[in-house]
Design a protein around this motif. Structure first.
Motif, PDB file in Angstrom:
ATOM      1  N   GLY A 442       0.812  -1.219   0.000  1.00 34.88           N
ATOM      2  CA  GLY A 442       0.000   0.000   0.000  1.00 34.88           C
ATOM      3  C   GLY A 442       0.839   1.259   0.000  1.00 34.88           C
ATOM      4  N   ALA A 443       2.012   1.194   0.638  1.00 22.00           N
ATOM      5  CA  ALA A 443       2.891   2.363   0.667  1.00 22.00           C
ATOM      6  C   ALA A 443       3.428   2.696  -0.721  1.00 22.00           C
ATOM      7  CB  ALA A 443       4.039   2.124   1.634  1.00 22.00           C
ATOM      8  N   VAL A 444       3.552   1.675  -1.585  1.00 20.13           N
ATOM      9  CA  VAL A 444       3.997   1.928  -2.958  1.00 20.13           C
ATOM     10  C   VAL A 444       2.964   2.789  -3.683  1.00 20.13           C
ATOM     11  CG1 VAL A 444       4.607   0.867  -5.161  1.00 20.13           C
ATOM     12  CG2 VAL A 444       5.326  -0.206  -3.019  1.00 20.13           C
ATOM     13  N   ALA A 445       1.694   2.455  -3.529  1.00 25.39           N
ATOM     14  CA  ALA A 445       0.643   3.278  -4.135  1.00 25.39           C
ATOM     15  C   ALA A 445       0.681   4.702  -3.590  1.00 25.39           C
ATOM     16  CB  ALA A 445      -0.726   2.649  -3.885  1.00 25.39           C
ATOM     17  N   ASP A 446       0.881   4.834  -2.295  1.00 22.40           N
ATOM     18  CA  ASP A 446       0.938   6.171  -1.692  1.00 22.40           C
ATOM     19  C   ASP A 446       2.079   7.011  -2.250  1.00 22.40           C
ATOM     20  OD1 ASP A 446      -1.199   5.443  -0.092  1.00 22.40           O
ATOM     21  OD2 ASP A 446       0.058   4.917   1.640  1.00 22.40           O
ATOM     22  N   ALA A 447       3.160   6.349  -2.688  1.00 22.22           N
ATOM     23  CA  ALA A 447       4.344   7.069  -3.154  1.00 22.22           C
ATOM     24  C   ALA A 447       4.280   7.447  -4.623  1.00 22.22           C
ATOM     25  CB  ALA A 447       5.598   6.226  -2.908  1.00 22.22           C
ATOM     26  N   VAL A 448       3.277   6.970  -5.351  1.00 22.34           N
ATOM     27  CA  VAL A 448       3.201   7.282  -6.789  1.00 22.34           C
ATOM     28  C   VAL A 448       3.052   8.782  -7.051  1.00 22.34           C
ATOM     29  CG1 VAL A 448       1.816   6.979  -8.880  1.00 22.34           C
ATOM     30  CG2 VAL A 448       2.445   4.996  -7.503  1.00 22.34           C
ATOM     31  N   PRO A 449       2.179   9.512  -6.370  1.00 19.63           N
ATOM     32  CA  PRO A 449       2.081  10.948  -6.650  1.00 19.63           C
ATOM     33  C   PRO A 449       3.397  11.694  -6.468  1.00 19.63           C
ATOM     34  CG  PRO A 449       0.169  10.230  -5.413  1.00 19.63           C
ATOM     35  CD  PRO A 449       1.125   9.077  -5.418  1.00 19.63           C
ATOM     36  N   THR A 450       4.132  11.385  -5.406  1.00 16.62           N
ATOM     37  CA  THR A 450       5.425  12.042  -5.206  1.00 16.62           C
ATOM     38  C   THR A 450       6.400  11.664  -6.311  1.00 16.62           C
ATOM     39  OG1 THR A 450       5.117  12.061  -2.799  1.00 16.62           O
ATOM     40  CG2 THR A 450       7.362  12.325  -3.612  1.00 16.62           C
ATOM     41  N   THR A 451       6.379  10.405  -6.729  1.00 16.03           N
ATOM     42  CA  THR A 451       7.254   9.951  -7.815  1.00 16.03           C
ATOM     43  C   THR A 451       6.946  10.721  -9.101  1.00 16.03           C
ATOM     44  OG1 THR A 451       7.355   7.753  -6.824  1.00 16.03           O
ATOM     45  CG2 THR A 451       7.976   7.945  -9.140  1.00 16.03           C
ATOM     46  N   VAL A 452       5.672  10.879  -9.416  1.00 16.42           N
ATOM     47  CA  VAL A 452       5.285  11.624 -10.615  1.00 16.42           C
ATOM     48  C   VAL A 452       5.678  13.084 -10.494  1.00 16.42           C
ATOM     49  CG1 VAL A 452       3.318  12.402 -11.978  1.00 16.42           C
ATOM     50  CG2 VAL A 452       3.443  10.019 -11.207  1.00 16.42           C
ATOM     51  N   ARG A 453       5.451  13.660  -9.329  1.00 20.94           N
ATOM     52  CA  ARG A 453       5.788  15.065  -9.125  1.00 20.94           C
ATOM     53  C   ARG A 453       7.278  15.300  -9.384  1.00 20.94           C
ATOM     54  NH1 ARG A 453       4.538  15.284  -4.084  1.00 20.94           N
ATOM     55  NH2 ARG A 453       2.323  15.373  -4.587  1.00 20.94           N
ATOM     56  N   ARG A 454       8.122  14.412  -8.892  1.00 21.89           N
ATOM     57  CA  ARG A 454       9.567  14.562  -9.101  1.00 21.89           C
ATOM     58  C   ARG A 454       9.928  14.404 -10.573  1.00 21.89           C
ATOM     59  NH1 ARG A 454      12.544  11.563  -3.948  1.00 21.89           N
ATOM     60  NH2 ARG A 454      11.560  12.859  -2.318  1.00 21.89           N
TER      61      ARG A 454
END
Length: 457
Positions: A442-454
């Motif tokens: 679930g933490a991987v899904a949570d990190a997708v927006p930050t990954t895209v933002r970067r």
């Protein structure tokens, strides 16, 4: 885009380039790049002990010339000749700069071993004398010249004994064996020395961060949730409600405008993701099968009836027939083995060929999960995902991946782009959230927006 070319493509490009260069100039370029990479690995060249394992081809010549460069910089260089046909000019250059030819048993314990045994034209496997020479110095870092000796360069297979390198220094372009497992695992870190080759398009590629950023669907100023795409999720069951929660988590990372859920785990999805709409309605893509259990067959039939692009995962995979629609199939090795009536070991040994076979058989994009995930298209094109960390091998990660890919399909990407971009984002988000340690799916899904933002900065 990182391209991986075949042996024949590389040889043709090298032949074209050499027509306009003085004799030996291309080897000198390669050897200089190799010597520089070895020096960087050593940290200090002066006084370092370098052992060259030298075969009879140009690969051995590259190693000998690089050894001559390192000897000139103060390294102590020894060479074990594993062929009677060692490159004459390279050997003379090494000796002229103080390098020595020794037998495997005479060699001093080195700081680095350079694998120049077999080049890109070699057959898989190693001769016994090469295996014996490699075994003389266990624990010493190994630098492979172009490819680890003994691997199959154009397929990524390994058959029999082969080198396991810490660093592979390759020339002109990446080869398939640098990207596709199990050979890619044997290559270690891959360093590319540019030779200025004019190369054709490659059938095997790997997306890089700039490619992913260019492909990502981005909302415009007049977009709303419906124009950005609605992804539907038919996942989970009474037995596996968590799969529905994780799949909708992947779908609800903001890459699409809206997520609809239809399935047996509605209460669990509502509780975890209040932004997900439970119930029917139009969608631009479906995600089906994650934790579907006995519901998976009917869920797949219902999704396919809508005629929209569909991600088929887990329990739904056994119900797929040749469809010809816009499908993304997401099996792991065991699932793909069952789909093609193979043994799992056959899939793991020859993933590139098997993924291509599956894509052609099913007329679909096939994503074969693994350390380096393969995304194959029916026409034979393959993208390799090199983002990610070993900690991503955790229950539920595939459910999240299916949801991410579905949201990209709903956002307008074609199946090949959606699968390869989704796989890259999944790996990059896992790398971010892991930070070198364990992670939850679930933490991987949570990190997708930050990954895209970067990516978009």
């Amino acid at each position: 885009m990182r391209a991986a070319h075949t042996v024949q493509q590389v040889r043709d490009a090298e032949a074209d380039l050499m027509r306009g260069l003085p004799e030996g100039a291309l080897m000198q370029r390669a050897a200089t790049g190799l010597a520089t990479a070895i020096a960087d690995l050593l940290g200090a060249t002066y006084g370092a002990r370098v052992l060259l394992l030298v075969g009879g081809g140009d690969n051995g010549g590259d190693a000998l010339w690089a050894g001559a460069v390192l000897a000139r910089r103060g390294a102590s260089v020894e060479a074990v000749l594993l062929s009677e046909h060692a490159h004459a000019e390279g050997l003379a250059a090494l000796r002229a700069r103080g390098g020595r030819v020794v037998t495997a048993t005479e060699s001093s314990r080195p700081d680095v071993v350079v694998d120049g045994v077999v080049g890109i034209g070699g057959r898989p496997g190693l001769r016994p004398e090469a295996v014996e020479a490699l075994a003389q110095h266990p624990g010493v870092p190994v630098v492979a010249v172009d490819v680890p000796s003994g691997v199959d360069v154009d397929s990524g297979r390994v058959d029999g004994d082969h080198v396991r390198a810490d660093l592979t220094v390759t020339f002109g372009t990446h080869k398939v064996a640098h990207l596709v497992d199990p050979a890619a695992e044997a290559a270690g870190v891959v360093h590319l020395v540019d030779l200025g080759l004019d190369l054709p398009d490659a059938a095997v590629t790997a997306l890089q961060a700039t490619d992913v950023a260019a492909l990502l669907p981005r909302p415009g100023g007049v977009d709303h949730k419906y124009t950005r795409g609605v992804v539907g999720v038919r996942a989970g069951s009474d037995a596996y409600p968590g799969a529905a929660v994780l799949c909708t988590a992947g779908a609800a990372t903001g890459l699409a405008g809206m997520v609809r859920y239809a399935g047996a785990a509605a209460d669990a999805v509502r509780a975890a993701h209040p932004e997900v709409v439970v119930g029917g309605g139009r969608v631009q893509a479906w995600v089906v099968g994650s934790g579907g259990d006995a519901d998976a067959e009917q869920a797949l039939a219902d999704a396919l009836a809508d005629g929209v692009p569909t991600v088929v995962d887990a329990d739904a995979l056994q119900h797929v027939r040749t469809h010809g629609g816009e499908l993304v199939l997401t099996p792991h090795a065991g699932e793909l083995a069952r789909m093609l009536d193979l043994e799992r070991a056959e899939v793991e040994a020859d993933g590139l060929a098997v993924a291509r076979r599956a894509a052609a058989t099913y007329g679909a994009t096939v994503l074969l999960k693994g350390r380096h995930t393969l995304v194959a298209r029916p026409d034979g094109a393959v993208r390799v995902t090199t983002s990610g960390v070993p900690w991503l091998a955790v229950a539920g990660a595939g459910d999240v991946l299916a949801g991410i890919i579905g949201s990209l399909l709903a956002g307008g990407l074609d199946p090949f782009d959606a699968a390869s971009v989704g796989s890259w984002l999944h790996g990059a988000a896992a790398t971010l959230v892991s930070d070198g340690g364990p992670l939850r799916a679930g933490a991987v899904a949570d990190a997708v927006p930050t990954t895209v933002r970067r990516l978009l900065l």
